[in-house]
Design an enzyme around this catalytic site. Sequence first.
Site, short mmCIF file in Angstrom:
data_model
loop_
_atom_site.label_atom_id
_atom_site.label_comp_id
_atom_site.label_asym_id
_atom_site.label_seq_id
_atom_site.Cartn_x
_atom_site.Cartn_y
_atom_site.Cartn_z
N ASP A 13 0.87 -1.19 0.00
CA ASP A 13 0.00 0.00 0.00
C ASP A 13 0.90 1.23 0.00
O ASP A 13 2.12 1.14 0.21
CB ASP A 13 -0.92 -0.01 1.24
CG ASP A 13 -1.88 1.18 1.27
OD1 ASP A 13 -2.41 1.57 0.21
OD2 ASP A 13 -2.09 1.75 2.36
N SER A 14 0.29 2.39 -0.17
CA SER A 14 1.06 3.63 -0.09
C SER A 14 1.44 3.94 1.37
O SER A 14 2.38 4.69 1.62
CB SER A 14 0.20 4.79 -0.61
OG SER A 14 -0.98 4.89 0.17
N CYS A 77 -4.44 -1.72 -1.95
CA CYS A 77 -4.64 -0.28 -2.18
C CYS A 77 -5.55 -0.14 -3.38
O CYS A 77 -5.22 -0.62 -4.47
CB CYS A 77 -3.28 0.36 -2.47
SG CYS A 77 -3.37 2.09 -2.97
N GLU A 155 -3.92 7.66 8.88
CA GLU A 155 -2.47 7.59 9.18
C GLU A 155 -2.20 8.12 10.59
O GLU A 155 -1.43 7.53 11.35
CB GLU A 155 -1.67 8.40 8.15
CG GLU A 155 -1.61 7.80 6.76
CD GLU A 155 -0.54 6.70 6.60
OE1 GLU A 155 0.46 6.70 7.33
OE2 GLU A 155 -0.75 5.83 5.71
N CYS A 191 -11.12 2.77 -0.16
CA CYS A 191 -9.72 3.08 0.10
C CYS A 191 -9.37 2.25 1.32
O CYS A 191 -10.13 2.25 2.30
CB CYS A 191 -9.53 4.57 0.40
SG CYS A 191 -7.90 4.96 1.10
N HIS A 193 -7.37 2.53 3.61
CA HIS A 193 -7.18 3.25 4.87
C HIS A 193 -8.48 3.37 5.67
O HIS A 193 -8.45 3.43 6.90
CB HIS A 193 -6.67 4.68 4.60
CG HIS A 193 -5.20 4.78 4.35
ND1 HIS A 193 -4.60 4.34 3.20
CD2 HIS A 193 -4.19 5.29 5.12
CE1 HIS A 193 -3.30 4.58 3.25
NE2 HIS A 193 -3.02 5.15 4.41
N1 DGL Z 1 -4.79 3.14 0.72
C1 DGL Z 1 -4.90 3.68 -0.57
C2 DGL Z 1 -6.16 3.22 -1.28
O1 DGL Z 1 -6.68 2.18 -0.97
C3 DGL Z 1 -4.55 5.10 -0.92
C4 DGL Z 1 -4.18 6.14 0.07
C5 DGL Z 1 -3.35 7.25 -0.55
O2 DGL Z 1 -2.13 7.05 -0.63
O3 DGL Z 1 -3.90 8.27 -0.99
O4 DGL Z 1 -6.62 3.85 -2.19
#
Ligand code: DGL
Length: 267
Positions: A13-14, A77, A155, A191, A193
Amino acid sequence: MPPEDARPLLLFDSGIGGLSVLRAVRAALPNAPIVYVADNGGFPYGTKSEAEIAARVPALLGRLAERYRPRLICIACNTASTIALAGVRAALDLPVVGTVPAIKPAAEVSKTRAIGVLGTDATVRQPYVDDLSARFAGDCLVLRHGSARLVELAEAALRGLPTPDADYRTALDGLLEQDGGDRVDVIALACTHFPLVADRLAAVAPRPITFVDGAGGIARRIAFLTGDQSWPAAPAPGLAVFTAPLDVPDGLRRSLAGFGLETIEAL
Ligand code: DGL
């Protein structure tokens, strides 16, 4: 007896969002060795262009595959998957599981036939989302909203930092204040997150709303694809990898340990 297969699953993931997927993977495959990669060097993805993500992700995953020799890669992600999954699959000779916005499960449970898709800006503008909506939610009103702030909140929350209720409410209002938003009864957290802060979203929602995400389906897919493979006899401590040097604060270290990621290293 054949030698033990210690090849890991690599989740990517990012940032820390993929931990929501890791939670489901651990429940399905408790002894799977895990390498969890957070591309903090490229974070955030959601505000980047398609070209930037399509150029970055396959090359980085190629390096990671060489270094960690995983049996399978999971792009945990939505942003990277909806933009770069085909490029990654073309570049790597490994099974690659992506993350699909959970529009189908959302449409399956909506009673009002009005659903929301909460993702990053980059995800919610993808034609892939149009396609999923047409295929699986043809009889629903599908509203979308991209929130970079909600990524930051997740985060921060995982670092143990305080995050204000009002900011979660603003993210929800981005959906619920659109035309027809008052009918939305299910929101797809598109997302990775966002499931990490779903309880915070539920707490500020103006009415009961069901939140769905794709983590369970991804874990089932990984279990299916590795169904004929063996796993170590006991769970091993997982490894968290950051792509750029990072001074890992204690709160984040504790959160990572809570997901079984005991060791931390920089790429
Ligand atoms: N967790 C990521 C997603 O599922 C992206 C978060 C990001 O880096 O903007 O899209």
